[in-house]
Design an enzyme around this catalytic site. Structure first.
Site, mmCIF file in Angstrom:
data_model
loop_
_atom_site.group_PDB
_atom_site.id
_atom_site.type_symbol
_atom_site.label_atom_id
_atom_site.label_comp_id
_atom_site.label_asym_id
_atom_site.label_seq_id
_atom_site.Cartn_x
_atom_site.Cartn_y
_atom_site.Cartn_z
ATOM 1 N N HIS A 124 -4.825 -12.786 13.111
ATOM 2 C CA HIS A 124 -3.536 -12.461 12.629
ATOM 3 C C HIS A 124 -2.692 -13.610 12.313
ATOM 4 C CE1 HIS A 124 -5.107 -8.562 12.728
ATOM 5 N NE2 HIS A 124 -4.212 -7.912 13.278
ATOM 6 N N GLY A 175 -6.429 -11.458 6.311
ATOM 7 C CA GLY A 175 -7.063 -9.877 6.572
ATOM 8 C C GLY A 175 -5.695 -8.974 6.792
ATOM 9 N N HIS A 176 -4.679 -9.286 7.508
ATOM 10 C CA HIS A 176 -3.631 -8.531 7.611
ATOM 11 C C HIS A 176 -2.546 -8.931 6.806
ATOM 12 C CE1 HIS A 176 -0.718 -5.687 8.831
ATOM 13 N NE2 HIS A 176 -1.439 -5.249 10.105
ATOM 14 N N HIS A 250 -6.968 0.280 6.159
ATOM 15 C CA HIS A 250 -5.820 0.264 7.043
ATOM 16 C C HIS A 250 -4.491 0.494 6.440
ATOM 17 C CE1 HIS A 250 -3.269 -1.772 10.126
ATOM 18 N NE2 HIS A 250 -4.200 -1.642 10.837
ATOM 19 N N GLU A 302 -7.412 2.979 11.294
ATOM 20 C CA GLU A 302 -6.025 3.201 11.119
ATOM 21 C C GLU A 302 -5.752 3.412 9.738
ATOM 22 O OE1 GLU A 302 -3.896 0.892 14.114
ATOM 23 O OE2 GLU A 302 -5.621 -0.518 14.105
ATOM 24 N N GLU A 318 0.539 6.296 11.532
ATOM 25 C CA GLU A 318 0.983 5.254 12.489
ATOM 26 C C GLU A 318 2.896 5.060 12.030
ATOM 27 O OE1 GLU A 318 -1.039 1.594 12.563
ATOM 28 O OE2 GLU A 318 0.723 0.546 13.346
ATOM 29 N N CYS A 320 4.449 2.378 12.106
ATOM 30 C CA CYS A 320 4.548 1.130 11.053
ATOM 31 C C CYS A 320 4.183 1.640 9.697
ATOM 32 C CB CYS A 320 3.572 0.164 11.649
ATOM 33 S SG CYS A 320 4.030 -0.732 12.856
ATOM 34 N N CYS A 395 3.088 -3.231 17.826
ATOM 35 C CA CYS A 395 3.692 -3.241 16.615
ATOM 36 C C CYS A 395 4.816 -2.542 16.272
ATOM 37 C CB CYS A 395 2.554 -3.391 15.377
ATOM 38 S SG CYS A 395 1.342 -1.919 15.532
ATOM 39 N N CYS A 396 4.456 -1.290 16.461
ATOM 40 C CA CYS A 396 5.543 -0.197 16.164
ATOM 41 C C CYS A 396 6.947 -0.263 16.809
ATOM 42 C CB CYS A 396 4.954 1.316 16.407
ATOM 43 S SG CYS A 396 3.373 1.580 15.489
#
Lengths: 628, 628
Positions: A124, A175-176, A250, A302, A318, A320, A395-396
């Protein structure tokens, strides 16, 4: 129309102000301690050595970044020297980091510098840099300080030198996704078109063949066919984004990508990108959106499963992803002033986002299921039925902190000739329009009551338009201008009042807010024969603590009266919904799993609370979709 | 009372005879070809060399064994020279196998002889040997031939020399139970108590501490704590079996173990073992049994989850587990003449077992879910919604073949003074009682009609008791002896008629067989507000091909009339259930996932077919539990 900057809007009371207060007073400092405790902040000393514990993870920077962003937003209206010092300390660490070429990532700098940029698909790096860019912009706008912005500008230069279509550059993309929307923020903050160009490159390069991720995998000596998630739809890179018409893979990644696409469509007047956004939006909201605004049905990717497949107990949804949906909806609303975007933004905010943090601001949900059964087999243990202190991949928690701290951003927008209100909450705002400065205040108990009093204070009498959102959940609205009924003409969820506004003008808006019974599409098999209770934008749920166990056995007859009552003792005051339901008597069932005798039905009282408040009173069953 | 041997009972007509015919004429030869095609039979040449394809798998022997057993049962009443030759060929191969010490396992003999008996936990050496013992006994009883029995007797001697409490022996027991019940069969067939002792050793050693599986893992250099399934409850070896009171882990393994426990309880008059069986039975039927007789809710452990958790779409309900349940129930019935065991045996047989094979006998289900949704995410791909030709691990196809071929075994039992009927089907039987030979024939359309005509032909007039099962699903029964009404006294599901029986005596039994609406316990959240249709022992389901899509949207009002009609055109004739239901009109829903307007309900006709017949007409939705 542009959203008003944070400095010009302040939430002054009600639910959102309370959530902001808890976020500011509790969550931000808890999260800072977690960043310290989990060695994330320590990683910015860049002194980790092989063999030592707490090896920096490649996504750690993003957690710090989101926290800096959240803290910066908070400082705009609520100066807090201690908080500011924490941010300064973090940035000071980063400034001392070894980054001769501008590259920033604590993992790759100390753990495996030789592997930098070798796995954009799974690691990431660009994602972390994107979050730091967002933090830099927020910090700059909050304090005027450009220390972090300079670091990230250098870093952006470095990224631009590595990626692109130019000779010798890598034709890669993350990728993200995340850096794309961050680069648009950098552009808006600095005015430098380089950032916009780089964002556009990342967005448009995505999904082209031959796949960069294939080439990159082969260079690492890996077989791209063995990609864990099958194909690149997992990260929305299976085909060029302009050709996409469905949400895939995702969920959070997608939300960040689509947000950037909407930004670019706006900034570059790119009709094709806007159309792609609208197509993908339609797929999401027609087939994949939970009634709570949660998205991403399964933990396995996800993300999404198949259309109309909306499992409740195992819903990933999620935190996020709901936050990302609010981001995207807000940007779509800027592209098209259409209430459908504001409705989804509001649905996500009051349900799937707010549920991500406990009432006391100390604990967090990653997944936000729509039903809870404490005896769920341990194989489904990724679903936590109680909020957690922190996560390995965390992350959240900082994401919800930054959203809550920046809530005022989502409320208003304005152009030279109009002011628009997208969310109702007691608040004060000030905006400079063409030749007039308008101050506007809202007084309301929204979302608990549908009455909103707006006071308009222009510094001179002038003709302009006030654009009021009439929420999609509202079936009847009354408006008065200075006490006199006025007829609203509603177009795509908004009503515009054009007139000469004078200081002290007052509008009262009464949005009818009965309890609604929501049905899901007949193809949603998990919700068949069930209804969700919603009042205003708030979705309700049953909890075991109020209703006993076996919530699925409760039936709410179609004609059952539903009564709303303010419960001052619950969570410091919240409305609850009361109704008369019926259920079977499980005591008659002892020692029997099946029976062919129709069982005795007994009446029962049901009590529903706002969904976002669930799991604040211990472990137990929870249910959003109630049998009808 | 003992079950009558196969040679003394013959099914002469009706559904079971038809399933036996297809099994004999189609399934057995298809399976033999699969055994050849997939190199399983070839493995019995024991000439595989490293590097060659088709490396024998450690469970392959069991597939051949179950097929031999099935073929043997079939030969009892239906001599078939070609089939007999196939069995002889297989046994001839095995006779030539290199087994100086009696050991039999094609994998360990040629692939890794050095690792024999090093991993009882995960590999299936004793399991395969057990199945070969069952095959040997069946082949011997069918043909009088003892070739395979001698091989397996030698093998049993070898196993006894390796395992046990004696000095120098391994204190091991199988990870996958099976040999225990096989040893009881060897004992019953040969009279040698050594087999019984060895079975008892395996059963009683199981689950003792220190765990053999731990020690064995350490010897292999593995950490036992890293066992993939967490703890040994997966294979019912977490504590001594006498202390167990719940079904745990892998369902098939448990069924085979509990069957052996019931056998041993009977043969050795072991009250404690019988009590353990009854406790475990209660847990299974109170908390874990699907209405189809399927057991094992999840693929993750091929077994149980938590009490009352009965997911329908993802139900594993392995065909072998329903078969194993029939085995166990049959043995419990021998311990205690209680209709609750016969009811479960019959439920499993007519639903979860029969569904395992297609109408044409050519294809097989491994998992037998109670609801099918063709758009299930690919992550759930272990659930096949269409029967398959064969499986990599192909335990189910030959297992169902051997059960179908041996069905008559489950119908009757007798002692010196009574004859009991457990299952109704047109059939003929003959039994030698104390001083009288009784022939008895049944004429019935069971399970489609509840009328049974029994003709009793003793070779002399004598006083004895006829014990008739009155199925648990039946609420009203009428019986006549030679045309005269007689009152039945029903105790634990059985009514005994004691009288002097003369040749030609006739009993007619009328079991009232309306359509029943079955409810599940209020704690079964997946079935809340739903009913299953059952008529006699047969559970029904809705299929998309008859009812359109979105089956979950269909509601069957509580007062809806249900009509049974014989459909000669369907599957060569089957009863279907018709009723008037209602559903929403999904055309009104275009482009909308949620609505707060109560949607229009329209009446619809529903048609339900027997569950075991599902998925014989292409891919589509299926549903057992219908909304009420």
């Amino acid at each position: 129309m542009k959203p008003l900057p944070l400095s010009q809007v302040r939430i002054t009371g009600g639910l959102l102000a309370e959530r902001q207060r808890v976020n500011r007073e509790v969550t931000l400092s808890i999260e800072y301690r977690q960043l310290e405790k989990t060695s994330r902040l320590g990683a910015w000393r860049f002194d980790w050595k092989p063999g030592q514990p707490n090896q920096p993870h490649f996504f750690w920077d993003s957690d710090i970044a989101k926290w800096i962003e959240a803290a910066s937003y908070s400082l705009v209206h609520d100066p807090d020297p201690a908080l500011q010092r924490q941010v300064e300390n973090a940035i000071a660490l980063l400034e001392k980091a070894p980054r001769p070429d501008g590259y920033v990532n604590s993992h790759y700098t100390v753990v495996e510098p030789e592997n930098r940029w070798t796995n954009l698909r799974d690691k990431h790096e660009l994602y972390g840099i994107g979050h730091l860019m967002e933090a830099a912009v927020a910090w700059h706008e909050a304090t005027g300080r450009d220390d972090l912005l300079r670091i990230m500008a250098e870093c952006a230069d470095h990224v631009r030198s590595v990626f692109g279509r130019g000779k010798g550059k890598k034709r890669g993309y993350p990728g993200h996704e995340e850096i794309e929307l961050a680069l648009v923020k950098m552009y808006r903050s600095t005015g430098s078109a380089d950032y916009l160009d780089l964002a556009r490159y990342f967005v448009d390069e995505r999904g082209r063949k031959p796949y960069y991720f294939d080439q990159e995998a082969r260079k690492r000596g890996e077989d791209p066919a063995k990609y864990r998630f099958g194909d690149y739809s997992y990260c929305q890179a299976h085909k060029p984004v302009r050709e996409q018409d469905q949400v895939t893979g995702h969920a959070v990644r997608g939300m960040y990508l689509y947000s950037a696409m909407a930004d670019l469509a706006l900034e570059t007047k790119d009709r094709e990108l806007a159309l792609a956004c609208r197509r993908i939006w339609k797929d999401l909201t027609d087939h994949h959106l939970y009634v709570t605004g949660g998205i991403g049905q399964t933990c396995r990717n996800e993300g999404y499963t198949t259309p109309y497949d909306l499992p409740n107990e195992t819903a990933y949804a999620e935190t996020c992803a709901a936050i990302g949906l609010a981001f995207w909806a807000h940007r779509m609303l800027r592209l098209d002033l259409d209430g459908k975007y504001a409705d989804v933004m509001e649905r996500a905010l009051y349900n799937g986002v707010l549920s991500g943090v406990s009432q006391d601001g100390r604990r967090f949900f990653y997944a936000n299921p729509l039903a809870a059964w404490p005896d769920l087999p341990p194989t489904e243990s990724y679903i936590h039925l109680q909020r957690q202190d922190w996560f390995g991949c965390s992350c959240c928690p900082p994401n919800i902190a930054r959203l809550l701290a920046s809530l005022p951003l989502y409320m208003y927008s304005a152009s030279d000739r109009v002011v628009a209100i997208h969310l109702y909450a007691s608040s004060e705002m000030e905006v400079e329009m063409k030749g007039v400065t308008v101050r506007l205040s809202q007084k309301t108990d929204y979302p608990w009551k549908g009455d909103v009093r707006l006071r308009i204070d222009p510094d001179q009498v002038k003709h302009w338009g006030l654009v009021l959102r009439i929420p999609g959940w509202c079936r009847r609205v009354e408006a008065k201008i200075n006490g006199e009924r006025t007829k609203l003409v509603i177009r795509k969820g908004y009503a515009t009042i054009r007139r000469k506004w004078s200081p002290g003008d007052e509008i009262t808006l009464s949005l009818d807010m009965p309890v609604e019974r929501i049905e899901a599409h007949p193809k949603v098999r998990q919700d068949a024969g069930r209804i969700a209770l919603q009042r205003g934008p708030v979705v309700y749920c049953l909890e075991e603590v109020d209703n006993g166990s076996d919530l699925n056995d409760i039936r709410l007859p179609r004609d059952a009266q539903l009564r709303v009552q303010w419960d001052q003792g619950l969570f410091g005051g919240t409305p609850v919904i009361w109704g008369k339901g019926e259920r079977r008597d499980s005591r008659k069932w002892d020692g029997q799993l099946y029976s062919s005798k129709p069982s005795r039905i007994r009446p029962c009282r049901i009590q529903a609370i706002p969904y976002y408040l669930w799991a604040n009173r211990g472990l137990g069953e929870m249910l959003v979709w109630i049998r009808e």
